[in-house]
Write a protein that holds these residues in place. Structure first.
Motif, PDB file in Angstrom:
ATOM      1  N   GLN A  56       0.823  -1.211   0.000  1.00 45.57           N
ATOM      2  CA  GLN A  56       0.000   0.000   0.000  1.00 45.57           C
ATOM      3  C   GLN A  56       0.863   1.270   0.000  1.00 45.57           C
ATOM      4  N   GLU A  57       2.105   1.120   0.398  1.00 42.60           N
ATOM      5  CA  GLU A  57       3.040   2.250   0.343  1.00 42.60           C
ATOM      6  C   GLU A  57       3.835   2.268  -0.963  1.00 42.60           C
ATOM      7  N   ASN A  58       3.434   1.407  -1.896  1.00 42.66           N
ATOM      8  CA  ASN A  58       3.992   1.361  -3.256  1.00 42.66           C
ATOM      9  C   ASN A  58       5.462   0.957  -3.310  1.00 42.66           C
ATOM     10  N   TYR A  59       5.902   0.210  -2.306  1.00 44.95           N
ATOM     11  CA  TYR A  59       7.260  -0.324  -2.350  1.00 44.95           C
ATOM     12  C   TYR A  59       7.322  -1.598  -3.163  1.00 44.95           C
ATOM     13  N   ILE A  60       6.266  -2.389  -3.100  1.00 48.45           N
ATOM     14  CA  ILE A  60       6.261  -3.657  -3.824  1.00 48.45           C
ATOM     15  C   ILE A  60       4.903  -3.879  -4.495  1.00 48.45           C
ATOM     16  N   ASN A  61       4.892  -4.814  -5.409  1.00 49.85           N
ATOM     17  CA  ASN A  61       3.658  -5.310  -6.007  1.00 49.85           C
ATOM     18  C   ASN A  61       3.708  -6.820  -5.868  1.00 49.85           C
ATOM     19  N   SER A  62       2.776  -7.402  -5.155  1.00 50.34           N
ATOM     20  CA  SER A  62       2.848  -8.834  -4.869  1.00 50.34           C
ATOM     21  C   SER A  62       2.705  -9.692  -6.119  1.00 50.34           C
ATOM     22  N   ASN A  63       2.261  -9.096  -7.219  1.00 45.64           N
ATOM     23  CA  ASN A  63       2.177  -9.846  -8.472  1.00 45.64           C
ATOM     24  C   ASN A  63       3.518  -9.903  -9.200  1.00 45.64           C
TER      25      ASN A  63
ATOM     26  N   CYS B 218       5.732 -12.859  -5.602  1.00 44.85           N
ATOM     27  CA  CYS B 218       5.518 -12.661  -4.162  1.00 44.85           C
ATOM     28  C   CYS B 218       4.196 -13.285  -3.729  1.00 44.85           C
ATOM     29  N   LYS B 219       3.200 -13.214  -4.601  1.00 47.81           N
ATOM     30  CA  LYS B 219       1.896 -13.798  -4.264  1.00 47.81           C
ATOM     31  C   LYS B 219       1.983 -15.308  -4.139  1.00 47.81           C
ATOM     32  N   HIS B 220       2.838 -15.935  -4.912  1.00 47.50           N
ATOM     33  CA  HIS B 220       3.022 -17.380  -4.762  1.00 47.50           C
ATOM     34  C   HIS B 220       3.583 -17.710  -3.384  1.00 47.50           C
TER      35      HIS B 220
ATOM     36  N   LEU C  66       9.862 -13.315   1.731  1.00 47.93           N
ATOM     37  CA  LEU C  66       9.098 -12.062   1.653  1.00 47.93           C
ATOM     38  C   LEU C  66       9.665 -11.010   2.588  1.00 47.93           C
ATOM     39  N   GLN C  67      10.271 -11.428   3.666  1.00 45.37           N
ATOM     40  CA  GLN C  67      10.915 -10.475   4.574  1.00 45.37           C
ATOM     41  C   GLN C  67      12.115  -9.817   3.896  1.00 45.37           C
ATOM     42  N   ASP C  68      12.841 -10.607   3.103  1.00 46.94           N
ATOM     43  CA  ASP C  68      13.950 -10.038   2.325  1.00 46.94           C
ATOM     44  C   ASP C  68      13.423  -9.088   1.251  1.00 46.94           C
ATOM     45  N   VAL C  69      12.298  -9.455   0.636  1.00 45.61           N
ATOM     46  CA  VAL C  69      11.682  -8.597  -0.377  1.00 45.61           C
ATOM     47  C   VAL C  69      11.336  -7.238   0.228  1.00 45.61           C
ATOM     48  N   VAL C  70      10.692  -7.249   1.386  1.00 49.39           N
ATOM     49  CA  VAL C  70      10.300  -5.992   2.047  1.00 49.39           C
ATOM     50  C   VAL C  70      11.529  -5.171   2.406  1.00 49.39           C
ATOM     51  N   SER C  71      12.531  -5.821   2.944  1.00 46.57           N
ATOM     52  CA  SER C  71      13.748  -5.112   3.350  1.00 46.57           C
ATOM     53  C   SER C  71      14.447  -4.462   2.156  1.00 46.57           C
TER      54      SER C  71
END
Length: 356
Positions: free
Chosen positions: A115-122, A146-148, A188-193
């Motif tokens: 929602q903060e536009n850092y990532i797109n789960s697709n 990411c959605k997978h 996903l934690q690495d993705v967010v970081s």
């Protein structure tokens, strides 16, 4: 005389309007959801008698919980504590691990980052952490979004243990074609970081832990972190989930993402959302098996319940239709398990004897 009558009517109106609506034992259909203060130990309670619950069956529930190696147990109704009990040397301040119930913390943070536009789960995972994070071919790796990871459909082999180093993340099927319970979700934690430029812990603390008044910490276990907290902090997160990402008027996580997280996310295991388990479906899959079980996940529980289930019976049950959040922390009730166990259904039999 006219003025006296008007004054009398005004007095009656004010008297009726000033009834004790702050009394925690007053239950109305319009009762406002309660949120505990973010600081301190203050938390309003609600009596069983005000809810017309069966007090005679409470002791049987508590005896069962103690017998089944429980450490902390809380029932919230509309945000207020109805039952809070600790067993086997545990206290209200003792930390305990969430195990895989903490997967839902990761799903929530992914939603906040989105929602903060850092990532797109697709988007594919490699867009954020680079290629080579698995030992599959680049072509197969780039199928994994990411959605997978949110939906347990990465296609990676779940039979190789908890290690999530590249050598242990091996191809089993194309992403999206196979549901399997796998710790690869921690990527996903690495993705967010990587996407936010912050450490996982800092982003988690700023965006979720502090806004809802949680305590606790991430502790390293094998190749990934497990969250530890007291039972009330787990209840705070459950209360956020009951309110679809809203905490006392602040939308911590947008409702659209939360709704997606707590509805069927793919057509293989229809009892699974974004790392949340879903009750009331016609079938479900369990960790370490490809067998499809028929019926509800937890037959004795309400159909609209969604839940976070962790190894050895760490539980967050959220029931919107009943305004309930129920927390259980402790050692395995019976034998060790990865998520669901026979304890869930037995526990709900005891809970129903109290709340119905």
């Amino acid at each position: 005389m006219k003025y006296a009558i008007n004054f009398f009517i005004l007095f009656i109106f004010i008297s009726c309007s000033s009834s004790d609506d702050t009394n925690s034992d007053t239950t109305t259909s319009e009762e406002i959801m309660y949120f505990p203060p973010n600081a301190g130990m203050s938390w309003e309670t609600k009596s069983l008698s005000s809810l017309n619950w069966n007090e005679n069956n409470v002791q049987a529930l508590l005896n069962y919980l103690e017998l089944k190696n429980t450490k902390g147990f809380i029932i919230l109704y509309n945000g207020k504590i109805v039952l809070e009990n600790y067993f086997n040397g545990h206290t209200s301040t003792s930390p305990w691990y969430w195990a895989s119930a903490g997967k839902t913390l990761t799903a929530t943070i992914v939603g906040i980052a989105e929602q903060e536009n850092y990532i797109n789960s697709n988007n594919k995972v490699s867009d954020y952490i680079g290629t080579g994070w698995t030992s599959t071919s680049i072509t197969k790796e780039n199928l994994i979004t990411c959605k997978h990871l949110l939906t347990m459909t990465s296609g990676l082999d779940d039979g190789l243990g908890d290690n999530v180093s590249p050598s242990n993340l091996q191809y089993k099927a194309d992403a999206g074609t196979r549901w399997a319970y796998h710790n690869v979700y921690v990527k996903l934690q690495d993705v967010v970081s990587e996407a936010t430029g912050e450490t996982w812990n800092n982003y988690f603390t700023t965006k979720l832990k502090t806004p809802i008044g949680m305590t606790g910490y991430w502790a390293q276990s094998n190749d990934f972190s497990v969250y530890w907290s007291n039972t009330r902090s787990m209840a705070r997160f459950g209360l956020l989930a009951l309110n679809k990402g809203n905490w006392n008027g602040t939308q911590v996580l947008n409702t659209s993402y939360f709704n997606n997280a707590t509805t069927t996310s793919q057509n293989i295991n229809i009892a699974y959302g974004y790392l949340w388990w879903l009750n009331g479906k016609t079938s479900y899959h369990l960790p370490q098996t490809q067998f499809e079980f028929q019926g509800k996940l937890i037959p004795n529980a309400p159909n609209d319940m969604y839940c976070a289930l962790g190894k050895d019976d760490q539980k967050i049950y959220v029931v919107p239709s009943r305004k309930l959040v129920i927390i259980r922390m402790g050692n395995a009730a019976d034998g060790s398990n990865f998520a669901l166990s026979g304890f869930d259904n037995e526990l709900w039999e005891k809970i129903n004897a109290v709340i119905n």
